[in-house]
Design an enzyme around this catalytic site. Structure first.
Site, mmCIF file in Angstrom:
data_model
loop_
_atom_site.group_PDB
_atom_site.id
_atom_site.type_symbol
_atom_site.label_atom_id
_atom_site.label_comp_id
_atom_site.label_asym_id
_atom_site.label_seq_id
_atom_site.Cartn_x
_atom_site.Cartn_y
_atom_site.Cartn_z
ATOM 1 N N ALA A 170 0.909 -1.140 0.000
ATOM 2 C CA ALA A 170 0.144 -0.141 0.008
ATOM 3 C C ALA A 170 0.802 1.158 0.194
ATOM 4 O O ALA A 170 0.745 2.139 0.650
ATOM 5 C CB ALA A 170 -0.942 0.077 1.191
ATOM 6 N N HIS A 223 6.843 5.678 1.502
ATOM 7 C CA HIS A 223 7.796 4.581 1.014
ATOM 8 C C HIS A 223 8.767 4.993 -0.016
ATOM 9 O O HIS A 223 9.788 4.590 0.032
ATOM 10 C CB HIS A 223 6.918 3.491 0.751
ATOM 11 C CG HIS A 223 5.890 3.057 1.709
ATOM 12 N ND1 HIS A 223 4.659 3.194 1.685
ATOM 13 C CD2 HIS A 223 6.184 2.033 2.778
ATOM 14 C CE1 HIS A 223 4.125 2.535 2.713
ATOM 15 N NE2 HIS A 223 5.029 1.971 3.341
#
Ligand code: PAF
Length: 281
Positions: free
Chosen positions: A31, A36
Site C-alpha cells: 500500500a 515509502h
C-alpha cells in the site's frame, strides 16, 4: 524491474554477489505512498542494487480485524515503484513462504524499548516486527536498510536488535513525509473518510504547538495541555501522548540538559489508529 515471490527466487537475484556492489533494502507492507518512495529513492541514491519487500506480516498484528483490513495492492505498488526506477528487485512472498512451518513469533529482549507506547498498547507487536525484519535481513543481507521515522519506536528497536544480534547492516532512519495538511503519510490514511482525513491534520498541528510549549514549560504541562486539546475534538480520540528520551524511549517528568526528546502520539480517527511523532529539541 524484477518481481520475485519466493525466497529461492530472491536468492537467485542476489547470488553471486558482485564485488563492491552495495545492496540497499526497504522492507514494506505494501500500500505504498510517497513516504515509502522517499525511502526507496534514498536507497537508490546510496546503493547499486535495491530490494523492496512487500509483505503484510501477520505476526505483528495484535488485532486480527486490522490484519484482515490491511490494504493489499500489489499491482498498484509495482506501478508506483516503476515510476522511480526500472531496476528494483521486488520481493513479495506469501505467508507460507516466509514462515515455512507455522506462523510463529520469536521473543526478543529489546532492553525495555518494546514495553512502552506502541508496545504497551499492542501486545507482542514488536516481537512480530523483530521476527520478520530479522528474517528479511538474514535473507537479503543488505549493506543498508531504510526505515521511516514515523515508526520511530520501531526504528529504535530495529537498531537495538541489529546491535544485540550483531547483524552486519547499517540501519538508516528517514524523515516523516507528510500530506499537504500535515498528516503523516500512512497506508491507513486511505481508510479515513474525506472529512476525518481533513480533521486528522489536527494531530500534527498539536504536535507542532507542543514542541513550542516544551521550550518553556515542563513535560507534564505539555502532556496535560495536549490531553485537554483532544477532549475538545469530536473526531479524534487520544490513546496516548508521551514525551520521551529518544535513546531509552522512557517517558520523562523532568528535562535534563543535553538530552534529546521526542513527543509521540497515537490517536483513533474513525476507528483507525494513527501514530505520529516530532523531535522536540
Ligand atoms: O514498518 C513497516 O511497514 C513494517 O513494520 C515492517 C518494517 C515492513 C515489518 O513488517
Amino acid at each position: 524491474m524484477v518481481l520475485v515471490t519466493t525466497q529461492q527466487e530472491l536468492l537467485s537475484q542476489l547470488i553471486p554477489r558482485q564485488k563492491n556492489q552495495k545492496i540497499g533494502f526497504v522492507p514494506t507492507m505494501g500500500a505504498l505512498h510517497a513516504g515509502h518512495l522517499s525511502l526507496v529513492s534514498r536507497a537508490i541514491s546510496e546503493n547499486q542494487k535495491v530490494v523492496v519487500s512487500i509483505f503484510v506480516n501477520p505476526t505483528q498484528f495484535d488485532n486480527k480485524e486490522d490484519l484482515k483490513k490491511y490494504p493489499k495492492t500489489l499491482e498498484a505498488d509495482i506501478n508506483i515503484l516503476s515510476t522511480i526506477s526500472k531496476d528494483l528487485v521486488i520481493f513479495a512472498p506469501s505467508v507460507k513462504d516466509m514462515y515455512t512451518k507455522t506462523v510463529a513469533t520469536k521473543s526478543y529482549q529489546f532492553n525495555g524499548l518494546d514495553k512502552v507506547m506502541e508496545g504497551a498498547f499492542r501486545d507482542d507487536h514488536f516481537n512480530g516486527v523483530g521476527t520478520i525484519v530479522e528474517a528479511l535481513l538474514n535473507l537479503v543481507q543488505p549493506d543498508r536498510a531504510y526505515f521511516g521515522e514515523k515508526d520511530f519506536q520501531q526504528l529504535q528497536i530495529i537498531k537495538k536488535m541489529v546491535e544485540l544480534h550483531k547483524i552486519p547492516v547499517e540501519i538508516i532512519g528517514c524523515p516523516i513525509v507528510r500530506e499537504s495538511s500535515g498528516l503523516a503519510m500512512s497506508s491507513r490514511n486511505e481508510r479515513l473518510s474525506k472529512l476525518v482525513r481533513k480533521e486528522a491534520s489536527f494531530i500534527y498541528k498539536i504536535l507542532e504547538q507542543a514542541k513550542v510549549k516544551f521550550g518553556t514549560n515542563s513535560a507534564k504541562y505539555v502532556k496535560d495541555w495536549v490531553t485537554a486539546q483532544f477532549q475538545t475534538n469530536a473526531y479524534l480520540k487520544l490513546e496516548y501522548f508521551e514525551i520521551a528520551d529518544v535513546r531509552t524511549l522512557k517517558s520523562i517528568d523532568k528535562k535534563i540538559k543535553n538530552k534529546k526528546y521526542r513527543a509521540f502520539i497515537a490517536v483513533y480517527a474513525d476507528g483507525i489508529r494513527l501514530i505520529d511523532n516530532i523531535a522536540l529539541n
